[in-house]
Write a protein that holds these residues in place. Structure first.
Motif, PDB file in Angstrom:
ATOM      1  N   GLU A 183       0.575  -0.865   0.035  1.00  0.00           N
ATOM      2  CA  GLU A 183      -0.106   0.504   0.142  1.00  0.00           C
ATOM      3  C   GLU A 183       1.065   0.895  -0.172  1.00  0.00           C
ATOM      4  OE1 GLU A 183       0.065  -1.238   4.464  1.00  0.00           O
ATOM      5  OE2 GLU A 183       0.139  -2.376   2.355  1.00  0.00           O
ATOM      6  N   LYS A 184       1.517   1.830   0.817  1.00  0.00           N
ATOM      7  CA  LYS A 184       2.889   2.591   1.224  1.00  0.00           C
ATOM      8  C   LYS A 184       3.408   2.798  -0.498  1.00  0.00           C
ATOM      9  CE  LYS A 184       3.998   2.821   5.700  1.00  0.00           C
ATOM     10  NZ  LYS A 184       4.745   2.826   6.728  1.00  0.00           N
ATOM     11  N   MET A 185       3.810   1.388  -1.443  1.00  0.00           N
ATOM     12  CA  MET A 185       4.492   1.555  -3.158  1.00  0.00           C
ATOM     13  C   MET A 185       3.277   2.118  -3.308  1.00  0.00           C
ATOM     14  SD  MET A 185       4.525  -0.288  -6.059  1.00  0.00           S
ATOM     15  CE  MET A 185       3.213  -1.865  -5.838  1.00  0.00           C
ATOM     16  N   LEU A 186       2.013   1.633  -3.390  1.00  0.00           N
ATOM     17  CA  LEU A 186       0.996   2.222  -4.339  1.00  0.00           C
ATOM     18  C   LEU A 186       1.161   4.122  -3.868  1.00  0.00           C
ATOM     19  CD1 LEU A 186      -1.817  -0.404  -3.939  1.00  0.00           C
ATOM     20  CD2 LEU A 186      -0.441  -0.291  -6.398  1.00  0.00           C
ATOM     21  N   ALA A 187       0.890   3.933  -2.722  1.00  0.00           N
ATOM     22  CA  ALA A 187       0.960   5.266  -2.451  1.00  0.00           C
ATOM     23  C   ALA A 187       1.849   6.923  -3.276  1.00  0.00           C
ATOM     24  CB  ALA A 187       0.570   5.806  -0.775  1.00  0.00           C
ATOM     25  N   HIS A 188       2.891   5.511  -3.375  1.00  0.00           N
ATOM     26  CA  HIS A 188       4.392   6.180  -3.314  1.00  0.00           C
ATOM     27  C   HIS A 188       4.559   6.328  -5.189  1.00  0.00           C
ATOM     28  CE1 HIS A 188       9.548   6.292  -4.341  1.00  0.00           C
ATOM     29  NE2 HIS A 188       8.668   5.475  -5.087  1.00  0.00           N
ATOM     30  N   CYS A 189       3.931   5.480  -6.072  1.00  0.00           N
ATOM     31  CA  CYS A 189       3.978   5.542  -6.908  1.00  0.00           C
ATOM     32  C   CYS A 189       2.860   6.808  -6.942  1.00  0.00           C
ATOM     33  CB  CYS A 189       3.117   4.276  -7.713  1.00  0.00           C
ATOM     34  SG  CYS A 189       4.435   3.468  -7.394  1.00  0.00           S
ATOM     35  N   THR A 247       5.386  21.163  -2.664  1.00  0.00           N
ATOM     36  CA  THR A 247       6.167  22.341  -2.900  1.00  0.00           C
ATOM     37  C   THR A 247       6.984  22.270  -3.805  1.00  0.00           C
ATOM     38  OG1 THR A 247       5.789  22.601  -1.052  1.00  0.00           O
ATOM     39  CG2 THR A 247       7.102  23.951  -2.272  1.00  0.00           C
ATOM     40  N   LYS A 248       6.582  22.785  -5.591  1.00  0.00           N
ATOM     41  CA  LYS A 248       7.865  22.774  -6.339  1.00  0.00           C
ATOM     42  C   LYS A 248       8.837  23.489  -5.798  1.00  0.00           C
ATOM     43  CE  LYS A 248       4.790  23.149 -10.200  1.00  0.00           C
ATOM     44  NZ  LYS A 248       4.429  23.067 -11.021  1.00  0.00           N
ATOM     45  N   PRO A 249      10.131  22.404  -6.332  1.00  0.00           N
ATOM     46  CA  PRO A 249      11.479  23.186  -5.786  1.00  0.00           C
ATOM     47  C   PRO A 249      11.871  24.288  -7.055  1.00  0.00           C
ATOM     48  CG  PRO A 249      11.894  20.416  -7.117  1.00  0.00           C
ATOM     49  CD  PRO A 249      10.405  21.540  -7.347  1.00  0.00           C
ATOM     50  N   PRO A 290      12.903  12.956  -0.649  1.00  0.00           N
ATOM     51  CA  PRO A 290      12.089  13.480   0.569  1.00  0.00           C
ATOM     52  C   PRO A 290      10.798  13.219   0.354  1.00  0.00           C
ATOM     53  CG  PRO A 290      14.079  14.561   0.415  1.00  0.00           C
ATOM     54  CD  PRO A 290      13.900  13.854  -1.006  1.00  0.00           C
ATOM     55  N   GLU A 291       9.892  13.926  -0.784  1.00  0.00           N
ATOM     56  CA  GLU A 291       9.125  13.816  -0.901  1.00  0.00           C
ATOM     57  C   GLU A 291       7.906  12.568  -1.324  1.00  0.00           C
ATOM     58  OE1 GLU A 291      11.612  17.189  -2.501  1.00  0.00           O
ATOM     59  OE2 GLU A 291      11.306  14.821  -2.858  1.00  0.00           O
ATOM     60  N   PHE A 292       8.924  12.040  -1.617  1.00  0.00           N
ATOM     61  CA  PHE A 292       8.135  10.330  -2.008  1.00  0.00           C
ATOM     62  C   PHE A 292       8.512   9.553  -1.491  1.00  0.00           C
ATOM     63  CE2 PHE A 292       9.064  12.125  -6.954  1.00  0.00           C
ATOM     64  CZ  PHE A 292       7.896  11.321  -6.919  1.00  0.00           C
TER      65      PHE A 292
END
Length: 150
Positions: free
Chosen positions: A34-40, A53-55, A85-87
């Motif tokens: 489930e964390k992998m799906l959220a990560h994707c 927040t855009k870099p 970190p954003e992922f």
């Protein structure tokens, strides 16, 4: 490289996602399914939503110079590579919700079409061609679907 702007190839990727189960273990790495799906989903959130927040400045320059070639290049990701970190997904997630979100993002991407993405500004890398967008979307998904054996 599979073309996620082609409905037949997209359907094959969606079938791989549908083969996942809440108890599917990773073949490598520490993420749960489930964390992998959220990560994707983060890739699509950055491309289609205004929720991160855009870099800018030095960070964006570094991303364009050093990360972009890895993300949009044809070479597959290495196993256990560092994640931006954003992922990082640190809180609990719902398998079903994240799976539906991912499939909906993929379907939205194909409905917008490759011309929508051609020379469109990306979150971190400046303007990308439709080929680079496709590579970024597919390569990341394929890496993590392989991580979970589908």
């Amino acid at each position: 490289m599979i073309n996620l702007f082609d409905i037949n190839e997209t359907n094959a990727v969606i079938q791989r996602i549908n083969n996942l189960k809440p108890e599917t273990p990773p073949l490598w790495g520490k993420m749960s399914v489930e964390k992998m799906l959220a990560h994707c989903n983060v890739t699509y959130e950055m491309a289609l939503e205004d929720m991160h927040t855009k870099p800018s400045g030095f960070k964006k320059t570094m991303l364009k110079l050093f990360v972009k070639p890895i993300v949009v290049g044809n070479k597959p990701y290495k196993r256990n590579s560092r994640t931006a970190p954003e992922f990082l997904i640190t809180n609990e997630k719902s398998f079903e919700l994240e799976k539906v979100r991912l499939i909906n993002y993929i379907l939205k991407t194909i409905s917008l079409g490759e011309d929508y993405f051609d020379n469109r500004e990306s979150f971190s890398f400046g303007k990308l061609t439709k080929k680079e967008w496709n590579t970024m979307f597919y390569k990341h998904l394929d890496h993590h679907l392989n991580q979970f054996g589908v």
